[in-house]
Enzyme design. Structure first.
Site, short mmCIF file in Angstrom:
data_model
loop_
_atom_site.label_atom_id
_atom_site.label_comp_id
_atom_site.label_asym_id
_atom_site.label_seq_id
_atom_site.Cartn_x
_atom_site.Cartn_y
_atom_site.Cartn_z
N ARG A 49 51.50 37.00 42.47
CA ARG A 49 51.12 35.72 41.85
C ARG A 49 52.39 35.09 41.27
NH1 ARG A 49 46.64 33.04 38.64
NH2 ARG A 49 47.63 31.06 38.18
N ARG B 104 47.76 29.52 44.68
CA ARG B 104 48.12 30.86 44.18
C ARG B 104 47.54 31.91 45.12
NH1 ARG B 104 44.81 29.35 39.95
NH2 ARG B 104 46.20 27.56 39.93
N ASP C 22 43.93 34.63 41.65
CA ASP C 22 43.55 34.21 40.31
C ASP C 22 42.42 35.14 39.86
OD1 ASP C 22 43.85 32.47 38.24
OD2 ASP C 22 42.82 30.80 39.18
N ASP D 67 40.04 35.38 36.64
CA ASP D 67 39.70 34.80 35.34
C ASP D 67 38.56 35.57 34.70
OD1 ASP D 67 41.54 32.69 35.32
OD2 ASP D 67 40.22 31.38 36.46
C1 LIG Z 1 43.62 24.51 40.89
C2 LIG Z 1 42.17 24.83 40.51
C3 LIG Z 1 41.74 24.08 39.26
N1 LIG Z 1 41.30 24.43 41.59
C4 LIG Z 1 40.48 25.30 42.26
N2 LIG Z 1 39.67 24.83 43.25
C5 LIG Z 1 38.87 25.69 43.90
N3 LIG Z 1 38.07 25.23 44.88
N4 LIG Z 1 38.84 27.02 43.59
C6 LIG Z 1 39.62 27.54 42.62
O1 LIG Z 1 39.57 28.77 42.36
C7 LIG Z 1 40.49 26.67 41.91
N5 LIG Z 1 41.30 27.12 40.91
C8 LIG Z 1 42.08 26.31 40.23
O2 LIG Z 1 42.84 26.77 39.25
#
Ligand SMILES: CC1(C)Nc2nc(N)[nH]c(=O)c2N=C1O
Length: 160
Positions: A83, A92, A95, A97
């Site tokens: 990452r 990325r 991610d 979260d």
């Molecule tokens: C860039 C941003 C806001 N857009 C995203 N858009 C989608 N479709 N999925 C994501 O996980 C995601 N994550 C983000 O961090």
């Protein structure tokens, strides 16, 4: 023991494989047990459009460690997946979260739980509802109500 919901996302370097690998890493975390995982969902990027489509999923783990310690573990898995943080809301490889941690409401410089964008993100709400349809959020709102208010838009569940 706490129930933690983790949102996974990737749009670089073979996103499906990134999520498969991340789920394997979650399953191996000490003091954690991977209880459920959603299907994979594809969608166009929310925010800056000059990046590839995302693959998203949500996983449920039970854990004996506290939220910030779990956050450290998640960030270590992200780093293991190369990452890099070029720009905010940029593409990325992975991610992870921490979107819910039991009934906790956490407002810490490193961590806000429930995740700030939770109710506006169909790519989180729909996979979450797939594995926890009866969930009630810490603020008392039902997940089903949040899903009803959040357009499905281009989100598509991948069958495999
Ligand atoms: C860039 C941003 C806001 N857009 C995203 N858009 C989608 N479709 N999925 C994501 O996980 C995601 N994550 C983000 O961090």
């Amino acid at each position: 023991v706490h129930k933690a919901y983790i949102a996974l996302g990737s749009n670089l370097d073979n996103p499906m494989q990134q999520l498969v690998s991340a789920l394997q890493a979650l399953a191996k975390l000490p003091n954690c047990q991977l209880l459920k995982q959603s299907s994979f969902y594809a969608s166009a990027p929310m925010g800056p459009q000059d990046q590839p489509d995302y693959i998203n999923a949500v996983a449920l783990i039970s854990t004996t460690i506290e939220a910030l310690a779990l956050l450290d573990q998640l960030q270590a898995i992200e780093l293991d997946h190369q990452r890099k943080r070029e720009r905010r809301w940029g593409p990325r490889t992975l991610d992870l979260d921490l979107i819910l941690f039991g009934e906790s409401i956490i407002d810490h410089p490193r961590l806000q739980v429930p995740h700030v964008g939770l109710k506006e993100r169909n790519f989180v709400l729909y996979p979450l509802a797939e594995i926890a349809p009866d969930l009630v959020l810490p603020d008392g709102e039902t997940l089903q109500h949040c899903v009803q208010l959040c357009p499905l838009a281009d989100l598509s569940k991948l069958s495999i």
